[in-house]
Write a protein that holds these residues in place. Structure first.
Motif, PDB file in Angstrom:
ATOM      1  N   VAL A  46       0.851  -1.192   0.000  1.00 53.59           N
ATOM      2  CA  VAL A  46       0.000   0.000   0.000  1.00 53.59           C
ATOM      3  C   VAL A  46       0.885   1.240   0.000  1.00 53.59           C
ATOM      4  N   ASP A  47       0.722   2.069  -1.014  1.00 52.22           N
ATOM      5  CA  ASP A  47       1.462   3.327  -1.111  1.00 52.22           C
ATOM      6  C   ASP A  47       0.693   4.380  -0.319  1.00 52.22           C
ATOM      7  N   LEU A  48       1.261   4.795   0.798  1.00 53.19           N
ATOM      8  CA  LEU A  48       0.556   5.717   1.694  1.00 53.19           C
ATOM      9  C   LEU A  48       0.343   7.095   1.071  1.00 53.19           C
ATOM     10  N   ASP A  49       1.135   7.405   0.050  1.00 57.37           N
ATOM     11  CA  ASP A  49       1.011   8.727  -0.571  1.00 57.37           C
ATOM     12  C   ASP A  49       0.162   8.706  -1.835  1.00 57.37           C
ATOM     13  N   SER A  50      -0.424   7.552  -2.125  1.00 57.09           N
ATOM     14  CA  SER A  50      -1.218   7.431  -3.350  1.00 57.09           C
ATOM     15  C   SER A  50      -2.702   7.293  -2.986  1.00 57.09           C
ATOM     16  N   SER A  51      -3.501   8.192  -3.475  1.00 59.55           N
ATOM     17  CA  SER A  51      -4.938   8.114  -3.215  1.00 59.55           C
ATOM     18  C   SER A  51      -5.560   6.893  -3.879  1.00 59.55           C
ATOM     19  N   GLN A  52      -4.880   6.376  -4.927  1.00 60.96           N
ATOM     20  CA  GLN A  52      -5.396   5.201  -5.631  1.00 60.96           C
ATOM     21  C   GLN A  52      -5.366   3.960  -4.745  1.00 60.96           C
ATOM     22  N   ASP A  53      -4.494   3.952  -3.736  1.00 53.25           N
ATOM     23  CA  ASP A  53      -4.367   2.793  -2.854  1.00 53.25           C
ATOM     24  C   ASP A  53      -5.305   2.850  -1.648  1.00 53.25           C
ATOM     25  N   GLU A  54      -6.135   3.892  -1.575  1.00 51.12           N
ATOM     26  CA  GLU A  54      -7.027   4.009  -0.420  1.00 51.12           C
ATOM     27  C   GLU A  54      -8.048   2.876  -0.387  1.00 51.12           C
ATOM     28  N   PHE A  55      -8.465   2.427  -1.579  1.00 47.30           N
ATOM     29  CA  PHE A  55      -9.408   1.312  -1.639  1.00 47.30           C
ATOM     30  C   PHE A  55      -8.781   0.054  -1.043  1.00 47.30           C
ATOM     31  N   ARG A  56      -7.498  -0.173  -1.349  1.00 44.85           N
ATOM     32  CA  ARG A  56      -6.801  -1.343  -0.803  1.00 44.85           C
ATOM     33  C   ARG A  56      -6.700  -1.241   0.731  1.00 44.85           C
ATOM     34  N   ALA A  57      -6.427  -0.029   1.226  1.00 46.53           N
ATOM     35  CA  ALA A  57      -6.355   0.175   2.677  1.00 46.53           C
ATOM     36  C   ALA A  57      -7.714  -0.080   3.320  1.00 46.53           C
ATOM     37  N   LYS A  58      -8.773   0.344   2.619  1.00 47.10           N
ATOM     38  CA  LYS A  58     -10.137   0.127   3.120  1.00 47.10           C
ATOM     39  C   LYS A  58     -10.433  -1.365   3.237  1.00 47.10           C
ATOM     40  N   ARG A  59     -10.003  -2.130   2.251  1.00 46.52           N
ATOM     41  CA  ARG A  59     -10.205  -3.584   2.294  1.00 46.52           C
ATOM     42  C   ARG A  59      -9.457  -4.209   3.464  1.00 46.52           C
ATOM     43  N   LEU A  60      -8.260  -3.720   3.733  1.00 49.34           N
ATOM     44  CA  LEU A  60      -7.486  -4.247   4.857  1.00 49.34           C
ATOM     45  C   LEU A  60      -8.178  -3.940   6.179  1.00 49.34           C
ATOM     46  N   LEU A  61      -8.734  -2.745   6.299  1.00 47.97           N
ATOM     47  CA  LEU A  61      -9.474  -2.394   7.515  1.00 47.97           C
ATOM     48  C   LEU A  61     -10.691  -3.297   7.679  1.00 47.97           C
ATOM     49  N   ALA A  91     -13.208  -4.306  17.721  1.00 43.62           N
ATOM     50  CA  ALA A  91     -13.629  -4.269  16.322  1.00 43.62           C
ATOM     51  C   ALA A  91     -14.391  -2.979  16.033  1.00 43.62           C
ATOM     52  N   THR A  92     -15.319  -2.638  16.927  1.00 45.30           N
ATOM     53  CA  THR A  92     -16.095  -1.402  16.761  1.00 45.30           C
ATOM     54  C   THR A  92     -15.200  -0.179  16.874  1.00 45.30           C
ATOM     55  N   GLN A  93     -14.283  -0.218  17.827  1.00 50.98           N
ATOM     56  CA  GLN A  93     -13.378   0.925  18.068  1.00 50.98           C
ATOM     57  C   GLN A  93     -12.486   1.199  16.860  1.00 50.98           C
ATOM     58  N   LEU A  94     -11.892   0.139  16.301  1.00 54.57           N
ATOM     59  CA  LEU A  94     -11.008   0.328  15.147  1.00 54.57           C
ATOM     60  C   LEU A  94     -11.779   0.793  13.913  1.00 54.57           C
ATOM     61  N   LYS A  95     -13.006   0.272  13.755  1.00 55.14           N
ATOM     62  CA  LYS A  95     -13.822   0.694  12.614  1.00 55.14           C
ATOM     63  C   LYS A  95     -14.171   2.176  12.728  1.00 55.14           C
ATOM     64  N   ASN A  96     -14.553   2.597  13.913  1.00 49.29           N
ATOM     65  CA  ASN A  96     -14.911   4.003  14.111  1.00 49.29           C
ATOM     66  C   ASN A  96     -13.704   4.925  13.964  1.00 49.29           C
ATOM     67  N   THR A  97     -12.538   4.447  14.413  1.00 44.67           N
ATOM     68  CA  THR A  97     -11.331   5.281  14.388  1.00 44.67           C
ATOM     69  C   THR A  97     -10.803   5.476  12.974  1.00 44.67           C
TER      70      THR A  97
END
Length: 788
Positions: A46-61, A91-97
């Protein structure tokens, strides 16, 4: 061993450091219960500086939350009740955060894993920079990613509202407002000076304005010093950032990218694939983004300085910073214009070929918004040297390439910018004067790819060039093996950063062994490479030596002339030509037998004799011919028919590709009934029967398919031949009478079939077989046709 298991074994200060990594942002209990899942995810992808990778980060969350919920549901019993509630809460805490900022979760976990790995590594092997946990490559990648995080924080700090560029801008704007106020007060004082000096109100007002002006001037002088200090501190921050940025770029371009190019070169010799460019591209894009951000900051700082010039060292510092950042981005752009897919290194004229070039930073610098054109030309070794010396070589080329222009294309899905040359063809070549004994297949050329494009709205214009690996041009297929020798030597022994295309004239024998083994496995497409015994045999052949110990050759060197310029003693071919013939024969006809270990191959005639005489009659082995390029022979032990009680080792004349195109090795071995055991003691059918050609049982359209069978005069019996002859079948309902005489005739004096060295010459027997095959192809006579 899993990382978390090792992390739990930390003690003392290391344990406290590890515990401090966790908290409300990421509870240590989550790390504990999901350790296996966390360590199996590709956080670094996941490239933290790429907005294109936000979807991948969302899947990981989402995956993390789901794993926590599943873990909670599986808790049963009294002891599991509290844990179930706790995990559900997390689980709830991490999702909200992190629901609105999933990239921060990835950043957090990457930070935790990096420091855990560092602590475990230091505890496991404090004296070594690389512990058992991480290999050198992964450790390097971790360091690169950590440096990018440092650069991100430094760049953000330079932009910070208080201590960075934004703070400087606010401070300067307030200073300018106060300066304008001071100018206004001075104007008022000047207006009062025009009134009568006796005017009491003027005197009082002028005194007030003078006091205000003095106070403001003192403030302005003090603030100007602070502003200059602010500018200098910001410039020093940029200096530190650029210093680290240049260091990071050197690691990526001069280490990682050069290593990738070296792997690409070795892949030309059959080495492992150079691997994907995706990781390198992500690093280069991060470099480009960080460089561009800092460049924009430096330009804004220079703009602020021009708005409010204050004498001091900052002007020179900004000029130097601007020059440095331009050098850095120029080096990045020119170095990341690379050849992803090399053209063939043995290039035949009038033959279509392909290549692909790629700009690793094209997507981030928006080069794809106006796709540049890339042009390919072929140049000589001397022209390549002149080009790297920046000598004027414009329009110089050594040949004409058709379809040599191509526009770069941007692929949105992969984020890559490249030009794919699919239909190039070398129409003609212009050769240079050759030196000494150099042949045309030793002359090296290269394909030059060049382009021009601008960055940042034509702020910077780059002319980029890159050279392919050396290319040897041939006009006929007969030149291929010598050209391949030139390419192999260059790929194996070229030094990074060399002058084109200098290679050592002599190399250590073990180095060449490594190159030959790599090439052999790739050409034969086998994991069964050259053994130590095979390499000793090759050394004996290359050096005309009889030494049998590997260490006898470990300190020897072999020259290019010994490799492929001088013929072997008593032969009309070179060492490489012989070895290349062995590879071609094995690749085309012997691969399964080589993989099965059925071919000893690299054994000379004397060695074969010594090995076989200690074995029972009928034992045989397969070895590559010493006297013929691309030949394999069968050696076997049997009684001497001319002298009772004496045993001899016999050698068949070598088989070549021409022979195996008529009948396979396995079928030939099956034909020879006097061959019983493959050395040392394996029944031949156990080894070769799975490769025998099955016999046809029915005629086709009234014709019987003929068979060719190999016979060695003096080593075949009528009984065995008749048995073999009965393997030809026809339709049972209309079987014709079969002639009872033996199907093969032998010369009365078999010894006339031997060559002067005691080898059988099969050319005559195979000519007879081909003649019989031709006769059998003719229509069957009416007397043999079944009744209608």
């Amino acid at each position: 061993m899993a990382m978390w298991i090792q992390a739990q074994q930390l003690q003392g200060d290391a344990l406290h450091q590890m515990q401090s990594l966790y908290g409300q942002h990421f509870p240590i209990e989550v790390r504990h219960y999901l350790s296996q899942w966390i360590e199996s995810q590709a956080w670094d992808a996941v490239d933290l500086d790429s907005s294109q990778d936000e979807f991948r980060a969302k899947r990981l969350l989402e995956g993390l939350v789901q794993e926590l919920q599943k873990k909670a549901e599986h808790q049963v019993g009294e002891d599991g009740f509290l844990l179930k509630i706790k995990l559900g809460h997390y689980a709830t805490q991490l999702k909200n955060t992190y629901d609105r900022c999933p990239m921060e979760l990835v950043r957090c976990i990457k930070h935790i894993l990096y420091h855990e790995q560092r602590l475990v590594r230091e505890a496991t092997n404090p004296s070594s920079p690389v512990g058992d946990l991480l290999d050198t490559m992964s450790q390097k990648h971790l360091q690169i990613n950590q440096t990018f995080e440092e650069l991100r924080l430094m760049t953000r700090d330079s932009e910070n509202d208080l201590s960075g560029l934004s703070g400087l801008q606010h401070t300067q704007e307030y200073f300018i407002i106060q300066y304008q106020e001071s100018v206004r007060v001075q104007a008022q004082i000047s207006q009062l000076a025009q009134l009568s000096p006796q005017d009491q109100s003027r005197i009082l007002r002028e005194q007030g304005l003078q006091q205000k002006k003095a106070s403001m001037d003192a403030w302005l002088q003090h603030e100007a010093q602070k502003l200059q200090q602010f500018r200098q501190e910001l410039a020093e921050k940029h200096q530190k950032t650029l210093q680290l940025l240049r260091k990071q770029q050197t690691i990526i371009l001069d280490d990682e990218l050069i290593q990738w190019k070296r792997r690409q070169q070795l892949a030309g010799n059959g080495g492992p694939s150079e691997g994907s460019l995706d990781v390198l591209q992500s690093w280069c894009e991060k470099l480009a983004e960080t460089i561009w951000q800092n460049r924009q900051q430096i330009r804004r700082a220079e703009h602020l300085r021009q708005q409010l010039p204050i004498p001091g060292p900052v002007e020179n510092m900004l000029t130097e910073l601007n020059a440095t950042i331009t050098d850095i981005i120029s080096a990045l752009v020119t170095s990341t214009f690379i050849i992803e897919k090399q053209p063939p290194q043995v290039l035949k004229t009038q033959t279509k070929f392909a290549a692909t070039v790629r700009l690793l930073v094209g997507g981030k610098l928006n080069v794809h918004m106006n796709p540049p054109q890339v042009k390919a030309t072929i140049i000589s070794e001397q022209q390549a040297k002149a080009l790297l010396k920046n000598e004027n070589t414009r329009n110089d080329c050594s040949g004409e390439i058709l379809n040599n222009s191509c526009h770069m294309e941007y692929h949105q899905a992969t984020g890559t910018l490249g030009a794919h040359f699919r239909n190039m063809s070398l129409k003609r070549i212009k050769r240079s004067d050759r030196r000494g004994a150099e042949s045309v297949t030793e002359e090296k050329f290269t394909i030059l790819f060049e382009s021009q494009f601008s960055v940042g709205g034509n702020e910077l214009v780059f002319q980029v060039k890159t050279l392919s690996l050396p290319v040897v041009v041939i006009v006929h297929g007969s030149q291929d093996n010598n050209a391949t020798a030139t390419v192999l030597w260059d790929n194996a022994f070229a030094e990074p950063g060399r002058v084109p295309f200098v290679v050592p004239d002599k190399v250590a024998w073990p180095q060449l062994c490594e190159a030959l083994n790599m090439k052999f496995k790739a050409e034969v497409q086998s994991n069964h490479g050259l053994s130590e015994e095979n390499l000793v045999f090759l050394a004996q052949k290359a050096f005309s030596s009889t030494n049998v110990h590997p260490e006898d050759y470990s300190n020897m060197t072999i020259s290019w002339s010994q490799f492929n310029r001088e013929s072997l003693p008593g032969r009309n071919f070179t060492f490489w030509q012989w070895f290349d013939g062995v590879m071609e024969l094995t690749k085309k006809h012997l691969k399964p037998h080589w993989n099965d270990g059925a071919i000893l191959g690299f054994v000379n005639k004397q060695q074969a004799q010594d090995m076989l005489l200690s074995k029972p009659n009928g034992t045989f082995l397969l070895r590559f011919s010493d006297s013929e390029i691309g030949g394999v022979t069968i050696a076997w032990v049997a009684d001497n028919t001319n002298k009772a009680g004496e045993r001899l080792v016999w050698n068949l004349m070598p088989y070549t590709t021409k022979d195996f195109s008529i009948r396979s090795l396995a079928d030939r071995i099956s034909d020879l009934n006097h061959l019983l055991y493959l050395y040392p003691d394996r029944p031949k059918d156990d080894v070769f029967s799975k490769y025998y050609t099955p016999l046809l049982s029915k005629p086709v359209d009234g014709y019987v398919k003929p068979q060719i069978k190999q016979v060695v005069p003096g080593f075949a019996t009528a009984l065995s031949d008749q048995a073999a002859g009965s393997n030809i079948y026809m339709d049972q309902a209309s079987s014709p009478a079969v002639c009872s005489q033996p199907p093969y005739m032998f010369p009365q004096n078999p010894d006339t079939m031997l060559d002067p060295d005691g080898d059988f010459d099969l050319d005559d027997t195979m000519d007879v077989a081909r003649h019989v095959e031709e006769l059998l192809r003719r229509p069957v006579d009416n007397q043999w046709m079944p009744p209608s």
